[in-house]
Design an enzyme around this catalytic site. Structure first.
Site, short mmCIF file in Angstrom:
data_model
loop_
_atom_site.label_atom_id
_atom_site.label_comp_id
_atom_site.label_asym_id
_atom_site.label_seq_id
_atom_site.Cartn_x
_atom_site.Cartn_y
_atom_site.Cartn_z
N ASP A 232 0.83 -1.21 0.00
CA ASP A 232 0.00 0.00 0.00
C ASP A 232 0.87 1.26 0.00
O ASP A 232 1.83 1.36 0.77
CB ASP A 232 -0.89 -0.02 1.25
N GLU A 292 1.30 -0.63 -5.17
CA GLU A 292 0.37 0.46 -5.47
C GLU A 292 1.21 1.65 -5.92
O GLU A 292 1.56 2.52 -5.15
CB GLU A 292 -0.48 0.85 -4.25
#
Ligand code: NOJ
Length: 566
Positions: A232, A292
């Site tokens: 993330d 990401e």
């Protein structure tokens, strides 16, 4: 990153055996073409709050996911990425982790996770976790200790600075969730830095103790049998230690802040050292790292693959999510760009932060057909597709109508310009029963009215449904070497309406023709340079779309996938 949202409107014997299996399989090619398992796999993102609620408290859970593994297997899914399910105050619905080595009680227990991993493995499904590397929750014991005193053991695990002057943050950096990225803490009279919510303080990755702790977390889950991680917000791990102000851009964002170029707090080169270290550990377990990595720049994408492909196997470029119209020219450009990059492509059309593909590409009239068209595109390209739950049944983004209904912190701060991401996180639509079969209790977000027409049960019975189309294409993808490993050869590159290409592996070729217009199209395909001369044998087609000789006739938004031979 908020700007990006705007683009588009536990361990016993089981662990020992899983570990042994992983270590034995390390980097074993999955096929004769030398591809690894993650290159041939179809990934599927599960937002656990919204997938399936086994204990009927209105919130999805891990046992719910386990109960749907047969559905996923039957659909053609090889790997599930579960958005954060770790203990968390849920300020950002799990992206604020307060314990990296446990499961939030709302989602179950570590034993439930182990059962899920075991059952998934039985079905050949890999489990990928969402590793929130940039920040923790402000309730994480590391942060609680860090804020307790300037001399605490964890003080330097986060980014603390004095204000510029009384009442003034250290610099002009703004948070992706609105307002200054600095939060004053009166206990020690300093500010801490948070790229996202104030409840999500950034870790200080320049501190070796932070690195050790996070690499420890990575190993802990790999030993427990996970097959990798989605990292993330990985591009925001580092900040300029001298805290230079970011350049200010014209205009204001949805929160009323002056826009900025994130020159000094995003994509700093130091991130690559960390990625190489994370990868080294992942490689010991034949695990995959998905990043990401919001980028539309191929040089930058190449840096994420790393020199000699030693960083991320699957950096997400999100290029497709920037094409918000059915434009063959735009898609050709993006496909060519990622095919020219130094690593294996990843294709994503929807996720939990952006408006669903059904809405972005749909014209309001042919939405179901367009949903099939988009599946026909990204599931037949050279690369790994990452699906988003519900996409296979045509779920829509359904934003809240009133501010008081908003749950996402982004929407609470940004209303009304930024309505937040609740709309694309609504409960999975399983059937026509109450709450779409998601839960017997009132779901945490309302079920959109479309569950009456778009749900798994009904679509499973209808051979022409979006779901049936996904299953057909995914079955073909899994059984056809050209679709799995073949080169991508564009055809008829100037056609403004039809996107056509071959996927060629040795003497097999698959032809894919996609009509991106609302009128019937007949195109004569120039196969002269491909070495394939036969007419295409139809394998998957929508409506009356068919091949006659070297021409293909496509229904409005029609899809034709056929096999050619030499
Ligand atoms: C990216 C995640 O996808 C998003 O949902 C989250 O809000 C931010 N990172 C912060 O963790």
């Amino acid at each position: 990153m908020q700007g990006k949202f705007h683009w588009i409107l536990g361990c016993g014997l089981l662990c020992v055996s899983l570990l042994t299996a992983s270590a034995q399989d390390t980097a074993k090619p999955a096929d004769p073409g030398g591809h690894q398992w993650w290159q041939n796999a179809v990934f599927y993102e599960i937002y656990p709050r919204s997938f399936a609620d086994s204990n009927n408290d209105g919130i999805g859970d891990l046992n719910g996911v386990t109960s749907k593994l047969d559905y996923l297997k039957n659909l053609g899914v090889d790997a599930i990425w579960i958005s954060p399910c770790f203990p968390s105050p849920q300020k950002d619905f799990g992206y604020d982790v307060s314990d990296y080595e446990n499961i939030d009680p709302m989602y179950g227990t570590l034993a439930d996770f182990d059962r899920l991993a075991r059952e998934a493995k039985k079905r050949g499904i890999h489990v990928i976790l969402d590793f929130v590397v940039n920040h923790t929750s402000d309730q994480h014991p590391w942060f609680l200790d860090s804020k307790s005193s300037r001399a605490s053991a964890h003080r330097d695990w986060y980014i603390w600075r004095d204000g510029k002057a009384a009442g003034q943050p250290p610099n002009n950096w703004i948070s992706d969730f609105g307002g200054s990225a600095w939060q004053f803490d009166p206990t020690t009279n300093q500010y801490y830095y948070h790229m996202f919510e104030a409840a999500q303080p950034d870790l200080n990755w320049r501190n070796p103790a932070v690195k050790d702790a996070m690499f420890g977390v990575e190993r802990w889950w790999l030993k427990r049998g996970v097959s990798g991680f989605r990292l993330d917000a990985v591009d925001t791990l580092f900040e300029d230690p001298d805290l230079h102000d970011n350049p200010v851009l014209p205009g204001k964002n949805a929160f009323g802040d002056a826009k900025e170029e994130n020159k000094y707090n995003d994509k700093l080169p130091e991130v690559h050292d960390v990625l190489r270290q994370l990868r080294k550990i992942a490689d010991e377990y034949d695990a995959v790292l998905i990043g990401e990595t919001w980028t539309d720049d191929i040089a930058e994408l190449n840096r994420y693959y790393g020199d000699g492909n030693n960083e991320l196997q699957l950096p997400m470029d999100f290029l497709f999510t920037t094409v918000n119209k059915l434009s063959p020219a735009e898609f050709r450009k993006q496909i060519a760009a990622v095919n020219g990059a130094s690593g294996w492509p990843t294709f994503v059309i929807s996720n939990h932060d952006i408006v669903r593909s059904y809405n972005r590409y749909g014209d309001g009239e042919h939405n179901d057909q367009i949903a099939k068209l988009m599946a026909g595109l990204y599931l037949t390209l050279r690369g790994t597709p990452i699906m988003y739950y519900g996409e296979e049944i045509g779920m829509t983004t359904t934003p809240p109508a009133r501010k008081e209904d908003v749950k996402d912190p982004l929407g609470i701060t940004g209303w009304p310009e930024e309505k937040g991401r609740d709309g694309e996180r609504t409960p999975m639509q399983w059937n026509e029963d109450e709450n779409a079969g998601f839960s017997k209790a009132t779901p945490w977000l309302p079920v959109p009215p479309s569950y009456k027409t778009h749900n798994v049960a009904d679509e499973s019975r209808d051979p022409d449904s979006i779901l049936s189309f996904y299953k057909k294409v995914l079955k073909l993808r899994h059984t056809n070497r050209a679709l799995l490993n073949g080169d991508y050869i564009p055809l008829n590159e100037n056609d403004p309406n039809v996107l056509a290409y071959l996927r060629v592996y040795k003497n097999q070729a698959m032809l894919v023709a996609l009509n991106m217009s609302g009128v019937e199209q007949t195109v004569s395909l120039d196969l002269s340079k491909s070495g394939f001369s036969s007419a295409a044998k139809s394998l998957v087609a929508t409506g009356n779309s068919a091949a006659i000789g070297h021409a293909v006739t496509l229904d409005p938004y029609g899809v034709f996938i056929g096999q050619l031979t030499k």
